[in-house]
Design a protein around this motif. Structure first.
Motif, PDB file in Angstrom:
ATOM      1  N   PRO A   1       0.841  -1.203   0.000  1.00 36.01           N
ATOM      2  CA  PRO A   1       0.000   0.000   0.000  1.00 36.01           C
ATOM      3  C   PRO A   1       0.874   1.250   0.000  1.00 36.01           C
ATOM      4  N   VAL A   2       0.541   2.209  -0.868  1.00 37.19           N
ATOM      5  CA  VAL A   2       1.388   3.390  -1.029  1.00 37.19           C
ATOM      6  C   VAL A   2       0.658   4.692  -0.725  1.00 37.19           C
ATOM      7  N   GLY A   3      -0.666   4.658  -0.733  1.00 37.38           N
ATOM      8  CA  GLY A   3      -1.418   5.875  -0.480  1.00 37.38           C
ATOM      9  C   GLY A   3      -2.875   5.697  -0.842  1.00 37.38           C
ATOM     10  N   ILE A   4      -3.582   6.809  -0.900  1.00 42.68           N
ATOM     11  CA  ILE A   4      -5.012   6.802  -1.208  1.00 42.68           C
ATOM     12  C   ILE A   4      -5.275   7.722  -2.388  1.00 42.68           C
ATOM     13  N   VAL A   5      -6.038   7.233  -3.335  1.00 44.00           N
ATOM     14  CA  VAL A   5      -6.466   8.047  -4.480  1.00 44.00           C
ATOM     15  C   VAL A   5      -7.983   7.947  -4.580  1.00 44.00           C
ATOM     16  N   GLY A   6      -8.628   9.082  -4.482  1.00 38.84           N
ATOM     17  CA  GLY A   6     -10.088   9.093  -4.573  1.00 38.84           C
ATOM     18  C   GLY A   6     -10.763   8.273  -3.493  1.00 38.84           C
ATOM     19  N   GLY A   7     -10.187   8.251  -2.306  1.00 35.03           N
ATOM     20  CA  GLY A   7     -10.775   7.525  -1.188  1.00 35.03           C
ATOM     21  C   GLY A   7     -10.461   6.047  -1.154  1.00 35.03           C
TER      22      GLY A   7
END
Length: 351
Positions: free
Chosen positions: A221-227
């Motif tokens: 996991p690297v981050g959140i895009v669009g929730g």
């Protein structure tokens, strides 16, 4: 039988064979362990491990003809394994977006649905031209980015992006995911820096978090895009390569490594997206240290053209794609060349 052959580390190949990427060797080894059809396969693996160094020595002794044969055999096997791996999560049934002309998105110059100015500020401040181990690349000041509040704010903006609003605007959505990949890949490195008292990793492949031990960095996991929580493989394969038949994407995303196409020193934006991707592609192909090099009867290409060969079929294959974006004099010289590939340098693209 070919899996143990590919699983060997590059040092067994001698100076004439390109070292295989670590993740491909790991894939081959894990594939052998998951799918041992019989004891015969184990004996084949042992035989290959014993005999390949001998074959490599013979390659050196009888080079260059033997080198050419062995190198091409390696490339074909590597391409086969890579195809299976990079396409494992590809969604071939989803409808493809069409990249529209830049003129359709002129409104985005002043009123974009998603603002990339924070990311634009970051790369303009901290990315410059340079070189890593003889490879031309844009180098990144990762320590400075780790302390830049604009970088943190941009990641927050990506997390809150309204993807439904962008779904009917393919160029806006494509620009967002390209920028997201590039920014979030950097975030793996900045996280590592913060966790290790300012120490830089030698490669982005060495930044796997302790809680994700055993995973390759692309699957962490690297981050959140669009929730939605994402990995780099999600962005590249499940989203970008699945939703767009657009080979210029390969010239536009950067995996924080010396042999990757350069990290662009500005944000991708919808009203200039085609011009930017064209420029990225031309710059990459013109780079004789990692993109393409014509040498007598040999044509050396980035291994991206080997690993993702099928992605270029939409434009008639890799050679047709290269001819379209290469200098006209070089384009005329691409036919009837023996194709080989640069070794891929995964060292960090830093100063």
């Amino acid at each position: 039988a070919v899996l143990p052959f590919l699983a060997l580390p590059g040092r067994y190949c001698g100076e004439y064979c390109d070292p295989l990427p670590v993740e491909l060797r790991r894939y081959c080894i894990s594939a052998m362990l998951r799918h041992p059809s019989s004891m015969a396969l184990i004996y084949i693996a042992i035989a290959a491990l014993v005999l390949l160094p001998i074959g490599a020595a013979a390659t050196v002794a009888f080079s260059p003809p033997m080198h050419s044969i062995v190198s091409r055999a390696f490339n074909k096997l590597e391409g086969y394994v890579a195809k299976r791996k990079v396409n494992a999560n590809l969604d071939t049934k989803t409808d493809k977006y069409v990249t529209g002309p830049d003129s359709e998105y002129e409104y985005a110059a002043s009123q974009p649905n998603f603002d990339h100015s924070l990311w634009d500020n970051v790369v303009k401040k901290h990315v410059t031209s340079g070189e890593v181990e003889g490879i031309t690349t844009n180098v990144v000041d990762y320590r400075a980015i780790a302390e830049d509040s604009d970088f943190d704010k941009y990641q927050e903006a990506l997390a809150g992006a309204d993807l439904n609003d962008l779904a009917t605007k393919p160029n806006e959505l494509l620009a967002l995911y390209i920028n997201a990949y590039n920014a979030l890949c950097i975030s793996h490195v900045t996280r590592y820096i913060k966790e290790n008292d300012g120490t830089l990793p030698t490669s982005v492949t060495k930044t796997t978090p302790s809680e994700e031990k055993g995973k390759e960095i692309w699957d962490c996991p690297v981050g959140i895009v669009g929730g939605k929580k994402v990995t780099l493989n999600d962005i590249e394969n499940v989203i970008l390569r699945s939703r767009w038949a657009e080979p210029r994407i390969h010239a536009s995303i950067n995996c924080a490594s010396a042999s990757c196409p350069n990290l662009r020193t500005e944000a991708f934006v919808p009203h200039k997206l085609n011009a930017q991707m064209d420029d990225q592609t031309k710059t990459w192909i013109a780079d004789a240290t990692k993109g393409m090099k014509v040498e007598k009867d040999e044509l050396y290409l980035s291994r991206i053209f080997l690993w993702f060969a099928g992605d270029f079929d939409v434009q008639g294959g890799a050679l047709a794609f290269l001819s379209k974006y290469a200098d006209s004099k070089i384009s005329a010289a691409l036919e009837d060349k023996k194709v080989d590939y640069f070794p891929y340098n995964w060292n960090l693209n830093t100063k």
